[in-house]
Design an enzyme around this catalytic site. Sequence first.
Site, PDB file in Angstrom:
ATOM      1  N   ARG A 282      -1.073  -5.041   9.472  1.00  0.00           N
ATOM      2  CA  ARG A 282       0.406  -4.535   9.382  1.00  0.00           C
ATOM      3  C   ARG A 282       0.837  -4.343  10.793  1.00  0.00           C
ATOM      4  O   ARG A 282       0.038  -3.506  11.542  1.00  0.00           O
ATOM      5  CB  ARG A 282       0.596  -3.269   8.655  1.00  0.00           C
ATOM      6  CG  ARG A 282       1.744  -2.998   7.989  1.00  0.00           C
ATOM      7  CD  ARG A 282       1.855  -2.242   6.656  1.00  0.00           C
ATOM      8  NE  ARG A 282       2.798  -2.579   5.784  1.00  0.00           N
ATOM      9  CZ  ARG A 282       3.168  -1.782   4.753  1.00  0.00           C
ATOM     10  NH1 ARG A 282       2.695  -0.671   4.666  1.00  0.00           N
ATOM     11  NH2 ARG A 282       4.103  -2.377   3.973  1.00  0.00           N
TER      12      ARG A 282
ATOM     13  N   GLY B 197       6.890  -1.636  -2.693  1.00  0.00           N
ATOM     14  CA  GLY B 197       6.511  -0.247  -2.887  1.00  0.00           C
ATOM     15  C   GLY B 197       7.142   0.484  -3.928  1.00  0.00           C
ATOM     16  O   GLY B 197       6.665   0.447  -5.074  1.00  0.00           O
ATOM     17  N   ARG B 198       8.139   1.092  -3.529  1.00  0.00           N
ATOM     18  CA  ARG B 198       8.854   1.998  -4.682  1.00  0.00           C
ATOM     19  C   ARG B 198       9.460   1.218  -5.803  1.00  0.00           C
ATOM     20  O   ARG B 198       9.410   1.733  -6.762  1.00  0.00           O
ATOM     21  CB  ARG B 198       9.912   2.806  -3.731  1.00  0.00           C
ATOM     22  CG  ARG B 198       9.601   3.797  -2.869  1.00  0.00           C
ATOM     23  CD  ARG B 198      10.613   4.156  -1.902  1.00  0.00           C
ATOM     24  NE  ARG B 198      10.218   5.407  -0.869  1.00  0.00           N
ATOM     25  CZ  ARG B 198       9.857   5.290   0.048  1.00  0.00           C
ATOM     26  NH1 ARG B 198       9.662   3.847   0.702  1.00  0.00           N
ATOM     27  NH2 ARG B 198       9.440   6.009   1.211  1.00  0.00           N
TER      28      ARG B 198
ATOM     29  N   CYS C 237       0.565   5.433  -0.340  1.00  0.00           N
ATOM     30  CA  CYS C 237      -0.337   6.828  -0.423  1.00  0.00           C
ATOM     31  C   CYS C 237       0.176   7.408  -1.762  1.00  0.00           C
ATOM     32  O   CYS C 237       0.955   7.529  -2.049  1.00  0.00           O
ATOM     33  CB  CYS C 237      -0.115   7.500   1.107  1.00  0.00           C
ATOM     34  SG  CYS C 237      -0.600   6.881   2.416  1.00  0.00           S
TER      35      CYS C 237
ATOM     36  N   ALA D 215      -3.274   3.100   2.229  1.00  0.00           N
ATOM     37  CA  ALA D 215      -3.805   3.381   3.475  1.00  0.00           C
ATOM     38  C   ALA D 215      -5.069   4.356   3.543  1.00  0.00           C
ATOM     39  O   ALA D 215      -5.161   5.399   2.778  1.00  0.00           O
ATOM     40  CB  ALA D 215      -2.766   4.017   4.457  1.00  0.00           C
TER      41      ALA D 215
ATOM     42  N   TYR E 178       0.922   5.081  13.036  1.00  0.00           N
ATOM     43  CA  TYR E 178      -0.467   5.678  13.127  1.00  0.00           C
ATOM     44  C   TYR E 178      -1.319   4.940  14.326  1.00  0.00           C
ATOM     45  O   TYR E 178      -0.643   4.617  15.211  1.00  0.00           O
ATOM     46  CB  TYR E 178      -1.123   5.345  11.709  1.00  0.00           C
ATOM     47  CG  TYR E 178      -0.295   5.869  10.578  1.00  0.00           C
ATOM     48  CD1 TYR E 178      -0.270   7.366  10.522  1.00  0.00           C
ATOM     49  CD2 TYR E 178       0.141   5.043   9.455  1.00  0.00           C
ATOM     50  CE1 TYR E 178       0.406   7.781   9.597  1.00  0.00           C
ATOM     51  CE2 TYR E 178       0.984   5.753   8.574  1.00  0.00           C
ATOM     52  CZ  TYR E 178       1.158   7.095   8.435  1.00  0.00           C
ATOM     53  OH  TYR E 178       1.837   7.613   7.432  1.00  0.00           O
TER      54      TYR E 178
ATOM     55  N   LEU F 148      12.569  -2.287   1.478  1.00  0.00           N
ATOM     56  CA  LEU F 148      13.784  -2.415   0.643  1.00  0.00           C
ATOM     57  C   LEU F 148      13.969  -3.793   0.015  1.00  0.00           C
ATOM     58  O   LEU F 148      15.179  -4.224   0.094  1.00  0.00           O
ATOM     59  CB  LEU F 148      14.950  -1.749   1.136  1.00  0.00           C
ATOM     60  CG  LEU F 148      15.133  -0.202   1.437  1.00  0.00           C
ATOM     61  CD1 LEU F 148      16.548   0.017   2.153  1.00  0.00           C
ATOM     62  CD2 LEU F 148      14.913   0.326   0.129  1.00  0.00           C
TER      63      LEU F 148
ATOM     64  N   PRO G 203       0.732  -1.237  -0.146  1.00  0.00           N
ATOM     65  CA  PRO G 203      -0.038   0.120  -0.004  1.00  0.00           C
ATOM     66  C   PRO G 203       1.028   1.468  -0.209  1.00  0.00           C
ATOM     67  O   PRO G 203       1.799   1.249   0.800  1.00  0.00           O
ATOM     68  CB  PRO G 203      -0.791  -0.100   1.290  1.00  0.00           C
ATOM     69  CG  PRO G 203      -0.109  -1.175   2.002  1.00  0.00           C
ATOM     70  CD  PRO G 203       0.873  -1.846   1.242  1.00  0.00           C
TER      71      PRO G 203
END
Length: 377
Positions: free
Chosen positions: A233, A325-326, A26, A58, A185, A303, A24
Site C-alpha cells: 500500500r 471499505g466502508r 481495522c 492492518a 504509519y 470513496l 483492510p
Amino acid sequence: MTSLLFSPLQIGQVNLENRIVVAPMCQYSANDGCAGDWHVMNLMQLAISGAGLIMLEATAIERHARITHGCLGLYSDENEAALARVMASARTVAAPGTRWGIQLGHAGRKGSAQRPWEGRGALESHEDPWQTEAPSAIPFVDGWHTPRAMSQDDVLRVRDAFVAAARRAARLGFDVVEIHAAHGYLLHQFLSPISNQRDDEYGGSLENRMRLPLEVARLVREALPDTVALGFRVTGTDWRPDGITTEEAIVFTQALKALGVEYACVTSGALAPATIPVEPGYQVHLAAEVKKRTGIVTRAVGLIAEAQQAETILADGLADCVALGRAFIDDPRWPWHAAEQLGDLDRIRYPGQYERGSVRLWPGAAMFRPNAEALAD
C-alpha cells in the site's frame, strides 16, 4: 453481460475471480493481538460476499507496532493460533474461489492511540500507553506523544519483524501479503520528508528514505513462497508541498516492482494535517498515474461505493481492481447487488441457504433494488 468488474485478474501466481477487493479495515477488537469472536463474525459475513479478494485489517508485526490496544497482531504463537481458528471458520463458508490477504504494518508514531470510539487521541497515562518509535522524534500532531527516534538496531529489528510476520502469514495459508507503507504509519514515516529528518543512510534523499521499505520488500519477497502474491500500500501524495509527491510515489513503486512486488494499492494522506479534496474516487487519479508509469498491477481505493463507478474506473484503464471499505460495512452483500446493477447475475455466488433472497426467487427484491424486477424475468 460480462462486466470488467466481474472479470478475473491475475496477480503473480494468484488468480482472482473478480476485481472486487474488500479493503483492510481495522476492527480494534483483538486481545493482545489475538483475533476473537468479533473477527469470526466479521470475516464470515465478508466470506460469503463473493468478493475476489478479502484483505484482513492492518496487522501489527510487533506488540508495540499496534495502533491501539485492540489491534490485530501476528507477532506471537498465540496470535497465529487465534487467527488460524478464525480463518478456519471463515474459509468454511467462503464463496468458491475467494482469496484471502493480510496487511502487515507498524504504526510508528501513530501508535499508542485510543480506539476510535474511545476518542481517537493518544493514550493517556491511565490507559497503559507505550513508548512509540519513528524515524525522527517528531510527534504526529500537536499534543500527541513524542516518539523515540529509532537507532539503526531498531531499524533492523523492525525489518526482521516484517519478515517473521510474513512467514507466519504464509503458514496460515494467506494468498496475498500486503505491506502497509501508507496512511502515516512507520514505513510511510520513513518515506516522507515531513516525518523523516534523519541524517544517516535512512534519511535525506529519496533513495535513503526508500531504503527501509525496499529492504522490507526484498526480504519479505524472499521469505514468501512464489505462490503468495506480495503487494504494497503506497502513498500517492501527502497533499502537501513538503511531503511525498506523485513522482516520488512512481519512483518508489518502480523500485518495488523490480524487487518482485506484484501490485500496488495507491492511497494518500494521513501522515500530517493537510487539505484533501475528498470526493467520490478522489484518489483514483493517483492509481491511474502509477499504473500508467510503472505497469504494475494497480488497485484504486477511496470513496468507491457504486457499481457503475467501479466499472468505469476499470473500463477507462485507471486501475486493475478496486478496493471498498466502508461500502462493505454498509452493505456486506455489495458484490451481489453490483452484479444485479451491471446485469451480471450469473456472477453472483449465493450460499444455498440465502439463494431464496435472490432477485430470481424473491418478488420482494423488486421493492428494494432498482431493475430487480426486469433482471428476474
